[in-house]
Scaffold this active site. Structure first.
Site, PDB file in Angstrom:
ATOM      1  N   ASP A 159      14.508 -30.968   4.149  1.00  0.00           N
ATOM      2  CA  ASP A 159      15.755 -31.351   4.802  1.00  0.00           C
ATOM      3  C   ASP A 159      15.936 -32.862   4.803  1.00  0.00           C
ATOM      4  O   ASP A 159      17.019 -33.385   4.495  1.00  0.00           O
ATOM      5  CB  ASP A 159      15.774 -30.835   6.242  1.00  0.00           C
ATOM      6  CG  ASP A 159      15.580 -29.335   6.335  1.00  0.00           C
ATOM      7  OD1 ASP A 159      15.748 -28.658   5.308  1.00  0.00           O
ATOM      8  OD2 ASP A 159      15.248 -28.841   7.423  1.00  0.00           O
ATOM      9  N   SER A 194      20.436 -20.497  15.506  1.00  0.00           N
ATOM     10  CA  SER A 194      18.980 -20.466  15.401  1.00  0.00           C
ATOM     11  C   SER A 194      18.464 -21.865  15.651  1.00  0.00           C
ATOM     12  O   SER A 194      18.584 -22.743  14.793  1.00  0.00           O
ATOM     13  CB  SER A 194      18.552 -19.982  14.014  1.00  0.00           C
ATOM     14  OG  SER A 194      17.159 -20.060  13.866  1.00  0.00           O
ATOM     15  N   LYS A 250      15.468 -24.208  15.894  1.00  0.00           N
ATOM     16  CA  LYS A 250      14.067 -24.204  15.485  1.00  0.00           C
ATOM     17  C   LYS A 250      13.139 -24.643  16.615  1.00  0.00           C
ATOM     18  O   LYS A 250      12.021 -24.152  16.739  1.00  0.00           O
ATOM     19  CB  LYS A 250      13.868 -25.115  14.267  1.00  0.00           C
ATOM     20  CG  LYS A 250      14.367 -24.533  12.964  1.00  0.00           C
ATOM     21  CD  LYS A 250      13.893 -25.332  11.778  1.00  0.00           C
ATOM     22  CE  LYS A 250      14.566 -26.668  11.682  1.00  0.00           C
ATOM     23  NZ  LYS A 250      14.223 -27.379  10.419  1.00  0.00           N
ATOM     24  N   ARG A 282      22.512 -30.758   4.777  1.00  0.00           N
ATOM     25  CA  ARG A 282      22.238 -30.305   3.412  1.00  0.00           C
ATOM     26  C   ARG A 282      22.358 -28.795   3.325  1.00  0.00           C
ATOM     27  O   ARG A 282      22.278 -28.074   4.325  1.00  0.00           O
ATOM     28  CB  ARG A 282      20.849 -30.738   2.951  1.00  0.00           C
ATOM     29  CG  ARG A 282      19.701 -30.071   3.717  1.00  0.00           C
ATOM     30  CD  ARG A 282      19.174 -28.850   3.014  1.00  0.00           C
ATOM     31  NE  ARG A 282      18.209 -28.122   3.821  1.00  0.00           N
ATOM     32  CZ  ARG A 282      18.522 -27.091   4.598  1.00  0.00           C
ATOM     33  NH1 ARG A 282      19.759 -26.693   4.709  1.00  0.00           N
ATOM     34  NH2 ARG A 282      17.580 -26.454   5.287  1.00  0.00           N
ATOM     35  N   GLY A 293      21.947 -25.645  14.837  1.00  0.00           N
ATOM     36  CA  GLY A 293      21.455 -24.281  14.667  1.00  0.00           C
ATOM     37  C   GLY A 293      22.138 -23.520  13.556  1.00  0.00           C
ATOM     38  O   GLY A 293      21.998 -22.304  13.454  1.00  0.00           O
ATOM     39  N   HIS A 327      11.837 -22.052   2.433  1.00  0.00           N
ATOM     40  CA  HIS A 327      10.574 -21.949   3.170  1.00  0.00           C
ATOM     41  C   HIS A 327       9.354 -22.171   2.281  1.00  0.00           C
ATOM     42  O   HIS A 327       8.301 -21.572   2.513  1.00  0.00           O
ATOM     43  CB  HIS A 327      10.451 -20.585   3.861  1.00  0.00           C
ATOM     44  CG  HIS A 327      11.205 -20.505   5.156  1.00  0.00           C
ATOM     45  ND1 HIS A 327      10.750 -21.074   6.323  1.00  0.00           N
ATOM     46  CD2 HIS A 327      12.390 -19.924   5.461  1.00  0.00           C
ATOM     47  CE1 HIS A 327      11.617 -20.835   7.296  1.00  0.00           C
ATOM     48  NE2 HIS A 327      12.625 -20.151   6.792  1.00  0.00           N
TER      49      HIS A 327
END
Length: 516
Positions: free
Chosen positions: A213, A259, A261, A51, A163, A58
């Site tokens: 998500d 990145s 998580k 998505r 990521g 956030h």
């Protein structure tokens, strides 16, 4: 928008016409590899997409609404239950990946008693195991505690970059849970049930997921964005963009800064969840009547900023935008320490011990931090929640609809809100990175209305609201001013810049003789 996850028999029921050719080749390759690996055909394929979040970054784990849409990149998993366990008291899981050099094949004999997951170990199959565990909990609620799951053999292919900020983990976990439920005979799998299973499941791999998500991956419908709400319960509905001239497009741009998580959670993603939860408790203690308990809710740590919000405005007649505007000012006056708060200072503010703070906020997931920036995190949440409402109002309030003779001003207003989100993510929530900042600057200078990071941040992807007649111009600027300065393989560059169309969510494809 709830209802059963669709069962389909044609790729046209999943993908747009532009994607059918490429996807047909990809699906055939998956099924051929399954046959070659296991010596028998797959029975079905479970699929969930990645998505891109248009706005509302956030704030899902603080239980405020977001506006994502599903994209073409997805996770597909070919499955058969034609396999026998090799150890009494267990069921067998065989899982392979088309990219077996990066993701080696695994074979597990799983005891009926439970699914073990080592969240501290970075192992690709943990995401499948988390979906398996969550699906089994739902199956045992339905069929009884003694339900014994079927053995499964699987072959997976994923095109959502790991990521990259497009929710590869949520797509993987959602697909896994869906595959397990179908393999165990479930016919009409409710989208809401699947989403809630996937939300809880991803937390088993050490990620304090909020739910955006997974909701986008499961609920999305082709041709529309999705307003996902988490309060008072999980819900989703389609949101449509009005016609504009030039037409609006969404461009997804990869930074190639990874990145993860799960790996960086203790100093990035999970730390932000802890800071938001601490801010909720601190504001509740300081601004609500003495003895007012922060309500338990579906936030990752069992409480949320939205819980404080509801406590403070209980019985109010003020509109939601008015409430958020007031909370922004209250936060500025109440949380005054720009440098952040130590655990001892948080404990003092809440009137509890340091050990109680650690047990309440820091025991469930690994986090590292000396100062917790409660002021900045709460301000981002309230201002971003307000931006979502303003963005939605632009799309759906007839009084704000674009005039037919000049839609550019309308498009710029949408873009301005996205730009404000990027500013807040960079300066207040501190989840951007220099590469994403550069990409956003380059795209805006080349004609993007709005440019911002999407996903967890600290790398990954950015999303850009662009006029269709500027797509090539913006692509050229990004290639010249960003990608040309980096050594990026030709294969990676093929998917570096994608003009995205809203796609369908999760689906089950029933196979005929192992073929589409």
């Amino acid at each position: 928008m709830s209802g059963p996850v669709p069962t389909v028999t044609a790729l046209q029921d999943i993908y747009t016409e532009q994607a059918i050719g490429e996807q047909t080749t990809r699906w055939n390759a998956l099924l051929e590899k399954f046959q070659a690996r296991y010596g028998s055909p797959a029975q079905f394929v479970a699929r969930s997409p990645g998505r891109v979040n248009i706005i509302g970054e956030h704030i899902d784990y603080s239980l405020y609404s977001c506006l994502p849409m599903a994209i073409t990149p997805d996770v597909i998993m070919a499955v058969s239950t034609d396999v026998e366990p090799s150890v009494d008291g267990t069921y067998k899981i065989q899982i392979a990946n088309v990219d077996d050099e990066r993701f080696p094949t695994r074979d597990f004999d799983v005891p009926f008693s439970g699914v073990e997951i080592d969240a501290m170990k970075h192992e690709w199959t943990n995401y499948f195991k988390s979906g398996l565990r969550g699906a089994l909990e739902l199956l045992r609620k339905t069929h009884g505690a003694n339900f014994k799951p079927s053995s499964m053999k699987m072959m997976m292919d994923g095109t959502v970059p790991a990521g990259g900020g497009l929710s590869s983990s949520a797509a993987f976990v959602s697909t896994s849970a869906l595959a397990v439920m179908v393999a165990n005979g479930e016919k009409d799998i409710d989208k809401k049930d699947l989403t809630e299973v996937a939300i809880v499941s991803e937390r088993a791999v050490g990620v304090n997921s909020g739910g955006l998500d997974q909701s986008a991956s499961v609920f999305s419908e082709r041709g529309s964005a999705l307003l996902v709400s988490f309060h008072p319960t999980l819900s989703a509905r389609p949101v449509y963009f009005p016609k504009t001239d030039p037409e609006l497009c969404f461009m997804v741009v990869q930074s190639f800064v990874t990145s993860n998580k799960q790996v960086t959670g203790p100093i990035h993603f999970n730390l932000r969840v802890v800071e938001c939860s601490m801010a909720a408790a601190y504001l509740n203690a300081k601004l609500c009547p003495a003895g007012t308990e922060l309500p338990k809710d579906s936030g990752p740590l069992g409480v949320s900023i939205r819980g404080f919000h509801d406590n403070y405005f209980k019985g109010t007649t003020k509109s939601m935008p008015e409430q958020l505007e007031e909370l922004i000012e209250l936060t500025k006056k109440t949380l005054t320490q720009e440098q952040g708060y130590t655990v001892e200072e948080v404990a003092s503010g809440l009137g509890i011990s340091v050990d109680e703070v650690k047990a309440r906020f820091m025991s469930g997931f690994p986090v590292r931090g000396e100062y917790f920036k409660l002021r900045q995190r709460a301000l981002h949440v309230f201002t971003e929640a307000l931006r979502v409402l303003r963005f939605l109002s632009l799309l759906e309030d007839p009084a704000q609809a674009p005039s037919s003779d000049n839609t550019v001003a309308f498009s710029r207003r949408l873009g301005d809100l996205m730009n404000e989100t990027q500013d807040s993510c960079r300066d207040v929530y501190e989840c951007s990175c220099p590469e994403i900042d550069d990409i956003c600057r380059i795209a805006r200078e080349a004609g993007s209305y709005g440019s911002r990071l999407t996903g967890a941040g600290w790398g990954g992807c950015s999303v850009h609201l662009v006029p269709a007649d500027k797509v090539d111009q913006i692509k050229a600027a990004l290639i010249e001013k960003y990608y040309a300065k980096r050594q990026i393989a030709d294969k990676d560059m093929e998917g570096a810049i994608v003009v995205s169309r809203p796609m369908n969510g999760s689906a089950v494809f029933k196979l005929d003789g192992g073929k589409i």
